[in-house]
Scaffold this motif. Structure first.
Motif, short mmCIF file in Angstrom:
data_model
loop_
_atom_site.label_atom_id
_atom_site.label_comp_id
_atom_site.label_asym_id
_atom_site.label_seq_id
_atom_site.Cartn_x
_atom_site.Cartn_y
_atom_site.Cartn_z
N THR A 152 0.84 -1.20 0.00
CA THR A 152 0.00 0.00 0.00
C THR A 152 0.88 1.25 0.00
N LEU A 153 0.51 2.20 -0.83
CA LEU A 153 1.21 3.49 -0.92
C LEU A 153 0.50 4.51 -0.03
N VAL A 154 1.28 5.29 0.72
CA VAL A 154 0.70 6.28 1.61
C VAL A 154 1.36 7.65 1.41
N ARG A 155 0.64 8.68 1.86
CA ARG A 155 1.20 10.03 1.92
C ARG A 155 2.10 10.07 3.15
N LEU A 156 3.38 10.23 2.95
CA LEU A 156 4.33 10.24 4.06
C LEU A 156 4.35 11.58 4.79
N TYR A 157 3.89 12.63 4.12
CA TYR A 157 3.88 13.97 4.71
C TYR A 157 5.21 14.26 5.39
N SER A 158 5.23 14.57 6.69
CA SER A 158 6.46 15.08 7.31
C SER A 158 7.55 14.03 7.48
N MET A 159 7.27 12.77 7.22
CA MET A 159 8.36 11.80 7.17
C MET A 159 9.23 12.02 5.93
N THR A 160 8.83 12.99 5.09
CA THR A 160 9.69 13.47 4.01
C THR A 160 10.87 14.27 4.56
N LYS A 161 10.70 14.93 5.69
CA LYS A 161 11.72 15.84 6.23
C LYS A 161 13.07 15.16 6.48
N PRO A 162 13.12 13.98 7.13
CA PRO A 162 14.43 13.34 7.30
C PRO A 162 15.10 12.99 5.97
N VAL A 163 14.31 12.65 4.96
CA VAL A 163 14.87 12.31 3.64
C VAL A 163 15.53 13.55 3.04
N THR A 164 14.84 14.68 3.05
CA THR A 164 15.40 15.92 2.52
C THR A 164 16.62 16.34 3.32
N SER A 165 16.58 16.16 4.62
CA SER A 165 17.71 16.54 5.47
C SER A 165 18.95 15.72 5.15
N VAL A 166 18.78 14.42 4.90
CA VAL A 166 19.91 13.58 4.49
C VAL A 166 20.45 14.06 3.14
N ALA A 220 -0.43 12.30 8.75
CA ALA A 220 -1.43 11.24 8.55
C ALA A 220 -1.19 10.07 9.51
N SER A 221 -0.52 10.35 10.66
CA SER A 221 -0.31 9.40 11.76
C SER A 221 0.74 8.35 11.46
N THR A 222 1.54 8.55 10.41
CA THR A 222 2.68 7.68 10.14
C THR A 222 3.79 7.98 11.14
N PHE A 223 4.72 7.04 11.32
CA PHE A 223 5.74 7.19 12.35
C PHE A 223 6.88 6.23 12.07
N PHE A 224 8.11 6.68 12.36
CA PHE A 224 9.25 5.75 12.31
C PHE A 224 10.20 6.10 13.44
N TRP A 225 10.94 5.11 13.89
CA TRP A 225 12.07 5.41 14.77
C TRP A 225 13.11 4.32 14.64
N LEU A 226 14.33 4.68 15.01
CA LEU A 226 15.40 3.70 15.07
C LEU A 226 16.08 3.84 16.41
N ASP A 227 16.39 2.69 16.98
CA ASP A 227 17.00 2.60 18.30
C ASP A 227 18.36 1.94 18.12
N ARG A 228 19.41 2.75 18.21
CA ARG A 228 20.75 2.21 17.94
C ARG A 228 21.25 1.35 19.10
N GLN A 229 20.76 1.58 20.30
CA GLN A 229 21.16 0.73 21.43
C GLN A 229 20.60 -0.68 21.27
N LEU A 230 19.37 -0.79 20.79
CA LEU A 230 18.74 -2.09 20.59
C LEU A 230 18.91 -2.61 19.17
N ASP A 231 19.58 -1.81 18.31
CA ASP A 231 19.82 -2.21 16.92
C ASP A 231 18.49 -2.52 16.22
#
Length: 403
Positions: A56-70, A361-372
């Motif tokens: 399924t394709l979704v509108r990522l909205y502000s999850m675009t920001k980390p991509v642009t920042s990279v 749109a209530s999407t979310f991501f995170w990464l935890d480097r301590q827990l890999d």
């Protein structure tokens, strides 16, 4: 991770569907580079009874920001600018900036101020804002319809229009969620000599094999694009509105008629469409400190630099008045995303150094480097402040970790 405890997540996802909170959702967890859990529940399109699936394709909205920042940091690594450079070095329309005087009640009550730097744009301390924030500048932005929507023309003229308004405060003095990342997208265009869409395609999407991510849905996607819903009676983007309607899942952007199909605006702050596996490739690149199967996207040192707190304290200490996608107490901000400083003060299980962000749109991501560990959660319900899904999800996932 305990499989019996991971099963709780399926029930949680289904409960959100059964209670009419989300139309459907998908969750993907990877740990030490290996997939630990995937589950999709509910529908991507209620009207046609189409299931929410892995593709399924979704509108990522502000999850675009980390991509642009990279992407911006990849240009920094080429020695093309430094982070203390004023944005006017690349966009001269930002010369001779004005900021609202403290306590201003009208948009004309201004005084001269410094030009925001690239670092201030990356950290949302530039003095820019969003139309949905409270205050004099957001009201003026709303009146002039200064929001980087897919059907609002192209990037360059919108940024030029934005430059004609004063800043909400002197750069560097406060934190306020803003269109700064859209301005950074325009900087990337000027520096690279390419459209933001082309630049992201060549520098991030192709090397990461993110074949289904872009400012428009991929060709032939059809009904795989989810529809967008809201519990609000009015505008789904009225983030501070408490005016809910009788229908908790009111259709606000149906996939056949979505403006994203003909998007002209390359919004670095909120314009990308993508799938859960594509965004996991981006998240895993950050977890691996800039590495991909096809080489470095950014160096490990740059990735570490981005995921440090760049504020003087937590977000709350910088007096924000704006909407944000994350808690503010115990949370710092890096370049393009939030950083956990104190799980206890953020009142949510996690590790110090967690890097994350979400979308309206209530999407979310995170990464935890301590827990890999990397986590991506997708749904299509705006605004994201409607339900406490993110802390609930973090508690569920941390409750499944046995070691």
């Amino acid at each position: 991770m305990r499989s019996d405890r991971l099963e709780r997540i399926r029930g949680w996802q289904q409960r959100y569907v059964d209670e009419g909170k989300y139309p459907g959702s998908a969750l993907l967890i990877r740990r030490r580079g290996e997939e630990q859990f995937f589950h999709a529940s509910g529908l991507r399109n209620i009207e046609e009874n189409l299931p929410f699936t892995r593709d399924t394709l979704v509108r990522l909205y502000s999850m675009t920001k980390p991509v642009t920042s990279v992407a911006v940091m990849s240009l920094l690594e080429q020695g093309l600018f430094h982070l203390d450079a004023p944005v006017s070095d690349f966009l001269p329309e930002f010369n001779d900036m004005q900021a609202l005087v403290p306590g201003a009640t009208q948009i004309g009550q201004t005084e001269p101020c410094a030009v925001p730097t690239l670092h201030q744009l990356l950290t949302h301390t530039s003095g820019l804002s969003y139309p949905f924030n409270p205050g004099v500048l957001p009201e003026a932005m709303a009146k002039e319809d200064l929001l980087f929507k897919p059907d609002h023309g192209s990037l360059a003229p919108m940024v030029t229009r934005l430059s004609g308004l004063p800043l909400a405060f002197h750069p560097g003095t406060r934190w306020e969620y803003s269109v700064a990342t859209d301005v950074l997208g325009r900087v990337a265009e000027v520096v690279s000599g390419k459209s933001l869409g082309q630049f992201l395609q060549e520098e991030i999407f192709e090397p990461l094999e993110m074949t289904e991510t872009g400012f428009q849905p991929p060709s032939g996607a059809g009904s795989r694009l989810a529809s967008l819903y809201t519990p609000l009676a009015g505008d789904a983007m009225a983030l501070n509105s408490a005016e809910t309607g009788p229908n908790s899942l009111r259709l606000t952007d149906s996939y056949p008629h979505s403006p994203f199909w003909q998007a002209e605006m390359h919004s670095g702050g909120g314009g990308l469409i993508g799938t859960i596996d594509d965004y996991m490739k981006f998240t895993e690149m950050l977890r691996r400190r800039g590495r991909s199967r096809n080489g470095l996207i950014i160096s490990p040192q740059t990735a570490d630099f981005m995921m440090q707190n760049h504020l003087t304290g937590d977000i709350a200490s910088m007096g924000p008045q704006s909407f944000a996608e994350q808690p503010m107490e115990g949370m710092g901000f890096g370049l393009g995303g939030a950083v956990v400083l104190s799980p206890a003060r953020a009142r949510c299980p996690g590790s110090v150094g967690d890097f994350s962000w979400g979308g309206i749109a209530s999407t979310f991501f995170w990464l935890d480097r301590q827990l890999d560990m990397s986590v991506v959660f997708l749904t299509q319900l705006a605004p994201s402040s409607s339900y406490p899904a993110r802390p609930e999800l973090k508690a569920l996932i941390h409750g499944a970790i046995a070691e």
